[in-house]
Design a protein around this motif. Structure first.
Motif, short mmCIF file in Angstrom:
data_model
loop_
_atom_site.label_atom_id
_atom_site.label_comp_id
_atom_site.label_asym_id
_atom_site.label_seq_id
_atom_site.Cartn_x
_atom_site.Cartn_y
_atom_site.Cartn_z
N ASN A 1 0.87 -1.18 0.00
CA ASN A 1 0.00 0.00 0.00
C ASN A 1 0.90 1.23 0.00
O ASN A 1 1.99 1.21 0.59
N ALA A 2 0.45 2.32 -0.63
CA ALA A 2 1.15 3.60 -0.55
C ALA A 2 0.21 4.55 0.19
O ALA A 2 -0.88 4.85 -0.30
N VAL A 3 0.64 4.98 1.37
CA VAL A 3 -0.20 5.79 2.25
C VAL A 3 0.52 7.10 2.56
O VAL A 3 1.71 7.10 2.90
N VAL A 4 -0.21 8.21 2.44
CA VAL A 4 0.38 9.51 2.72
C VAL A 4 0.72 9.58 4.20
O VAL A 4 -0.13 9.35 5.06
N PHE A 5 1.96 9.88 4.48
CA PHE A 5 2.50 9.90 5.83
C PHE A 5 2.31 11.27 6.46
O PHE A 5 2.11 11.40 7.65
N GLU A 6 2.43 12.29 5.64
CA GLU A 6 2.17 13.67 6.05
C GLU A 6 1.72 14.43 4.81
O GLU A 6 2.01 14.01 3.70
N GLN A 7 0.97 15.53 5.01
CA GLN A 7 0.45 16.32 3.89
C GLN A 7 1.41 16.25 2.72
O GLN A 7 2.60 16.47 2.87
N CYS A 8 0.88 15.95 1.53
CA CYS A 8 1.75 15.58 0.42
C CYS A 8 1.29 16.20 -0.90
O CYS A 8 0.10 16.30 -1.16
N THR A 9 2.27 16.60 -1.71
CA THR A 9 2.02 17.02 -3.09
C THR A 9 2.78 16.05 -3.99
O THR A 9 3.97 15.79 -3.77
N VAL A 10 2.08 15.53 -5.00
CA VAL A 10 2.64 14.49 -5.86
C VAL A 10 2.41 14.84 -7.33
O VAL A 10 1.36 15.37 -7.69
N LEU A 11 3.41 14.54 -8.16
CA LEU A 11 3.24 14.60 -9.60
C LEU A 11 2.76 13.22 -10.04
O LEU A 11 3.37 12.20 -9.68
N LYS A 12 1.69 13.18 -10.83
CA LYS A 12 1.07 11.92 -11.23
C LYS A 12 1.01 11.87 -12.76
O LYS A 12 0.38 12.73 -13.39
N LEU A 13 1.68 10.89 -13.34
CA LEU A 13 1.78 10.77 -14.80
C LEU A 13 1.24 9.41 -15.24
O LEU A 13 1.66 8.37 -14.70
N PRO A 14 0.31 9.38 -16.22
CA PRO A 14 -0.20 8.09 -16.69
C PRO A 14 0.94 7.17 -17.18
O PRO A 14 1.93 7.65 -17.75
N LYS A 15 0.78 5.89 -16.96
CA LYS A 15 1.80 4.90 -17.31
C LYS A 15 2.23 5.01 -18.77
O LYS A 15 3.43 4.99 -19.07
N SER A 16 1.28 5.15 -19.69
CA SER A 16 1.63 5.20 -21.12
C SER A 16 2.51 6.42 -21.42
O SER A 16 3.45 6.35 -22.22
N ASN A 17 2.24 7.54 -20.75
CA ASN A 17 3.05 8.75 -20.94
C ASN A 17 4.44 8.56 -20.34
O ASN A 17 5.44 9.04 -20.89
N PHE A 18 4.51 7.86 -19.20
CA PHE A 18 5.80 7.57 -18.56
C PHE A 18 6.66 6.71 -19.48
O PHE A 18 7.85 6.98 -19.66
N VAL A 19 6.06 5.69 -20.07
CA VAL A 19 6.80 4.80 -20.98
C VAL A 19 7.32 5.61 -22.17
O VAL A 19 8.49 5.46 -22.58
N ARG A 20 6.49 6.49 -22.71
CA ARG A 20 6.91 7.34 -23.84
C ARG A 20 8.05 8.27 -23.41
O ARG A 20 9.03 8.43 -24.15
N LEU A 21 7.94 8.85 -22.22
CA LEU A 21 9.01 9.71 -21.69
C LEU A 21 10.33 8.94 -21.62
O LEU A 21 11.38 9.44 -22.02
N MET A 22 10.29 7.70 -21.13
CA MET A 22 11.50 6.86 -21.05
C MET A 22 12.07 6.58 -22.44
O MET A 22 13.27 6.69 -22.66
N ASP A 23 11.17 6.24 -23.39
CA ASP A 23 11.62 5.92 -24.75
C ASP A 23 12.25 7.12 -25.45
O ASP A 23 13.23 6.97 -26.20
N GLU A 24 11.71 8.30 -25.21
CA GLU A 24 12.15 9.50 -25.92
C GLU A 24 13.29 10.23 -25.22
O GLU A 24 13.84 11.19 -25.78
N ASN A 25 13.67 9.80 -24.02
CA ASN A 25 14.72 10.47 -23.24
C ASN A 25 15.69 9.45 -22.65
O ASN A 25 15.65 9.17 -21.44
N PRO A 26 16.58 8.88 -23.49
CA PRO A 26 17.51 7.84 -23.00
C PRO A 26 18.31 8.23 -21.76
O PRO A 26 18.47 7.38 -20.87
N PRO A 27 18.79 9.49 -21.63
CA PRO A 27 19.53 9.81 -20.39
C PRO A 27 18.65 9.69 -19.13
O PRO A 27 19.12 9.23 -18.09
N ILE A 28 17.38 10.07 -19.24
CA ILE A 28 16.46 9.95 -18.10
C ILE A 28 16.23 8.47 -17.81
O ILE A 28 16.21 8.04 -16.65
N SER A 29 16.07 7.69 -18.85
CA SER A 29 15.87 6.25 -18.69
C SER A 29 17.07 5.62 -17.97
O SER A 29 16.90 4.80 -17.06
N ARG A 30 18.29 6.04 -18.34
CA ARG A 30 19.49 5.54 -17.66
C ARG A 30 19.49 5.95 -16.19
O ARG A 30 19.84 5.17 -15.31
#
Length: 198
Positions: free
Chosen positions: A79-108
C-alpha cells in the motif's frame, strides 16, 4: 529529484495534493501511474495475517513511488499511504513509458536509481534476518540514508519514530529504544531532542 518536474508536466503529469492517511494505491491494485513526491512523505506498508503493519519504506520529496512496477505486468505488493500532507506529480503509465523511450539519459538515470534501491534493499533484507537488533536497525538507517547525498556522520536526521523502526525491523518498540541508546553510547547515532541522527 529523480525526474525534473517540468519534464513530467510536459508529458502530461498533473499535480495532486493529498492529506495525511490518504491511500494513493492499495496492495493488489494494477499500476496505472508514475508518482513522484514534490512535498511531504509517503509510506509503503503491508499488513501481515495478524493485522500487524510492516513498513517497508518511507519516501521523501524527489523520490518516486513503486516506479519499478511500471516496467512489468504485476499488481502492487504494498500500500502507498500519505504519511504527512503531500504534493505528488502523477503521470499516466503510457506517458511515462513514452518519456522513457524519448529520453535515453532519463531512462538511464531511472535504471541507476532502481539498481541502487535494489542493492540497498538486499542489504536491508540481509540485516533484517539477523538475530541482533543493532544490525537490523543499522540496516534500516543505511537504507534510508542512501537516498541522500550528504553521507557524513550524523548528517542524516532519521525521519522515523521508534515505533516505525520497530515496524520496519520486526522488533519490539522497547528493544528499539534500548538499542538506540546503546548505539548512541557507541557513537554510531546521536539523539538530539528525541530525534535520531545517523
Amino acid at each position: 529529484m529523480l525526474i525534473e518536474e517540468e519534464l513530467l508536466l510536459s508529458y502530461g503529469a498533473v499535480i495532486e495534493d493529498y492529506g495525511r492517511s490518504h491511500i494513493i494505491f492499495d496492495e493488489g491494485d494494477i499500476p496505472k501511474f508514475y508518482y513522484q513526491i514534490v512535498k511531504g512523505r509517503i509510506k509503503l506498508n503491508h499488513y501481515n495475517e495478524d493485522g500487524k503493519e510492516l513498513i517497508l519504506a518511507i519516501l521523501s520529496p524527489g523520490l518516486s513511488v513503486c516506479e519499478l512496477l511500471l516496467f512489468i505486468e504485476k499488481k502492487y505488493p504494498v500500500n502507498a499511504v500519505v504519511f504527512e500532507q503531500c504534493t505528488v506529480l502523477k503521470l499516466p503509465k503510457s506517458n511515462f513509458v513514452r518519456l522513457m523511450d524519448e529520453n535515453p539519459p532519463i531512462s538511464r538515470d531511472v535504471n541507476k536509481f532502481l539498481s541502487e534501491r535494489l542493492y540497498y534493499k538486499y542489504i536491508m533484507l540481509q540485516n533484517n534476518s539477523s538475530m541482533y537488533a543493532d544490525v537490523r536497525i543499522i540496516g534500516v538507517l543505511d537504507y534510508h540514508k542512501s537516498f541522500y547525498e550528504d553521507q557524513r556522520k550524523f548528517s542524516f536526521e532519521v525521519p522515523l519514530t521508534r515505533q516505525q523502526l520497530a515496524s520496519m525491523t520486526g522488533l519490539r518498540v522497547e528493544t528499539v529504544i534500548r538499542t538506540i541508546k546503546k548505539l548512541e553510547q557507541q557513537g554510531i547515532v546521536k539523539v538530539i531532542n528525541r530525534k535520531i541522527y545517523y
